[in-house]
Design an enzyme around this catalytic site. Sequence first.
Site, PDB file in Angstrom:
ATOM      1  N   GLY A  86      -6.412   3.034 -84.770  1.00 20.43           N
ATOM      2  CA  GLY A  86      -6.392   4.242 -84.872  1.00 20.43           C
ATOM      3  C   GLY A  86      -7.542   5.042 -84.241  1.00 20.43           C
TER       4      GLY A  86
ATOM      5  N   ARG B 122     -10.328  19.147 -86.704  1.00 18.02           N
ATOM      6  CA  ARG B 122      -9.510  18.350 -86.054  1.00 18.02           C
ATOM      7  C   ARG B 122      -8.020  18.953 -86.288  1.00 18.02           C
ATOM      8  NH1 ARG B 122     -11.235  13.399 -84.041  1.00 18.02           N
ATOM      9  NH2 ARG B 122      -9.049  12.506 -84.206  1.00 18.02           N
TER      10      ARG B 122
ATOM     11  N   HIS C 195     -33.485  -1.951-112.618  1.00 17.11           N
ATOM     12  CA  HIS C 195     -34.733  -1.602-111.937  1.00 17.11           C
ATOM     13  C   HIS C 195     -35.283  -2.477-111.016  1.00 17.11           C
ATOM     14  CE1 HIS C 195     -38.200   1.002-112.191  1.00 17.11           C
ATOM     15  NE2 HIS C 195     -38.951  -0.304-112.375  1.00 17.11           N
TER      16      HIS C 195
ATOM     17  N   CYS D  10     -10.101   6.000 -86.520  1.00 14.67           N
ATOM     18  CA  CYS D  10     -11.297   5.580 -87.294  1.00 14.67           C
ATOM     19  C   CYS D  10     -11.727   4.360 -86.567  1.00 14.67           C
ATOM     20  CB  CYS D  10     -10.577   5.217 -88.483  1.00 14.67           C
ATOM     21  SG  CYS D  10     -11.938   4.101 -89.620  1.00 14.67           S
TER      22      CYS D  10
END
Length: 474
Positions: free
Chosen positions: A37, A270, A452, A39
């Site tokens: 599609g 859209r 971290h 995407c």
Amino acid sequence: MHDIVVLGGGPGGYAVAFRAAARGLDVALVEEDKVGGTCLHRGCIPSKAILHVAEVLEEVERSEVMGLKLSFDGLDGDGLSAFREGVINGLHKGLDHLANTRATVHRGRGRVVKGDDGLAVEVTDADGQTTTVAGKNVVVATGSSPKSLPGLEVDGEVVQTSDQALWFTTAPERAVVIGAGAIGMEFASMWRPMGTEVTVVEALDRVLPLEDADASKALAKSYRRRGIDVLTSARVQGVTVDGGTATVDVEVDGDARVLEADLVLVAVGRGPNTADIGAQELGVLDDRGFVITDDFGATEVDGLWAVGDVRPTLALAHAAFAEGQVVADRIAGVDHVSPVDHVQTPRVTYCHPEVASVGLTEAEAREQHGDDVVVSTASMKANAKGIIAGSDGFVKVISLGGEAPVGAVGDGGPVVGVHIVGPHATDLIAEATLATSWEAVPAELAAITHAHPTLYEAMGEAFQSAAGLPFHGH
Ligand code: NAD
């Protein structure tokens, strides 16, 4: 007679097919073009490939601060195409194989019909041959197409929508982007480091108007600093094209402005692809052409369902995936299927800096919960990885005050919204999605150790601030 016939092989349609196959159902998938599609073939994936190229160029631009002598000598159009198309083709090959192993794939244009024997999809192939594919259930998943403005002709040359603009091999010299939604902001971001002079024209008073106001503000500031002209509260009055140049008349806060461009990108939203697919005849469309369904995707016609952009929910591939899986589970008769929670569906915009969010904006939270709203932020400016990446931004956590829910620790209610602007925001939103979906409270989240140095420790810092225990922040 299949258990399900799916009309449309984009993310929504193939999600129905794949989940239904996993549940042991017999599925047919009707697709007139390629499985994947918008995407995969003209949306998310090619745009992310080019945005990655733009990101590399942004790094080249700031290479000097890292003690590097790099320069950008121009685009190699063939190389760019090969990269972009290579990503699409690789993914398509795998997806097409999956589709063919999990469903009977019919190539052609489909139309839903309802006869005495129930529902079916009439499929007309490229040779004009029509086959009728019958199903106990039919799922409409035909997606959406770019809209334009009244009187504005998209010629595919000077005036383009994302359908055409993704395929460039040389970046335009001057571009006017109409609309500062996800598409407009992503294109502005990809063109700017390629040397394009970009102006974004947005009718509302801020960019990404559906995001939290602080995210819009930070993004507009960052774009202006990068040299992108951002005009808000700006209405396009007209576009004229002459000799390959467009003149765009804009009214900004009551003042007239004239912009010239080699390319005008129309990115004003859209609309659903529901004309000529039989949905009108079955009486399931609203006045804007969206399919009307309940929260589970069922229409009022027995056995007829819809998923993805044809529904007036979020027009996002991952929302379509989720809706498709819910529909397949409902049809399979699975117990305890929950509808897709669109508030808890993450929103991700791949502009530079990235913007991502989940849950309520601050304004929505205040509207729903009044003064019971606590806002806590952590700046990316103080985050080591953020500094190294050369990007600032923030994490904003919206939680509720009052009593902790039963069983939760500490004071205060759950986190109801998280907004991130900064590097890798579209990945960092993962932890926030868990937090809001599980209605976690700040004290619980603040006790989770964040590695971290990482970008995501900014999330930990924001949760700690929300718990009243600021670490490096306030
Ligand atoms: P959008 O609706 O998100 O944004 C369109 C913008 O155009 C709005 O801000 C609107 O106010 C503005 N606008 C409308 N008319 C205008 C006018 N006359 N002048 C100036 N501005 C005007 O639509 P989009 O950006 O085209 O995207 C379409 C859909 O695709 C959206 O639902 C979007 O979320 C989705 N999408 C998502 C992503 C992503 O998640 N990264 C990427 C691309 C598209």
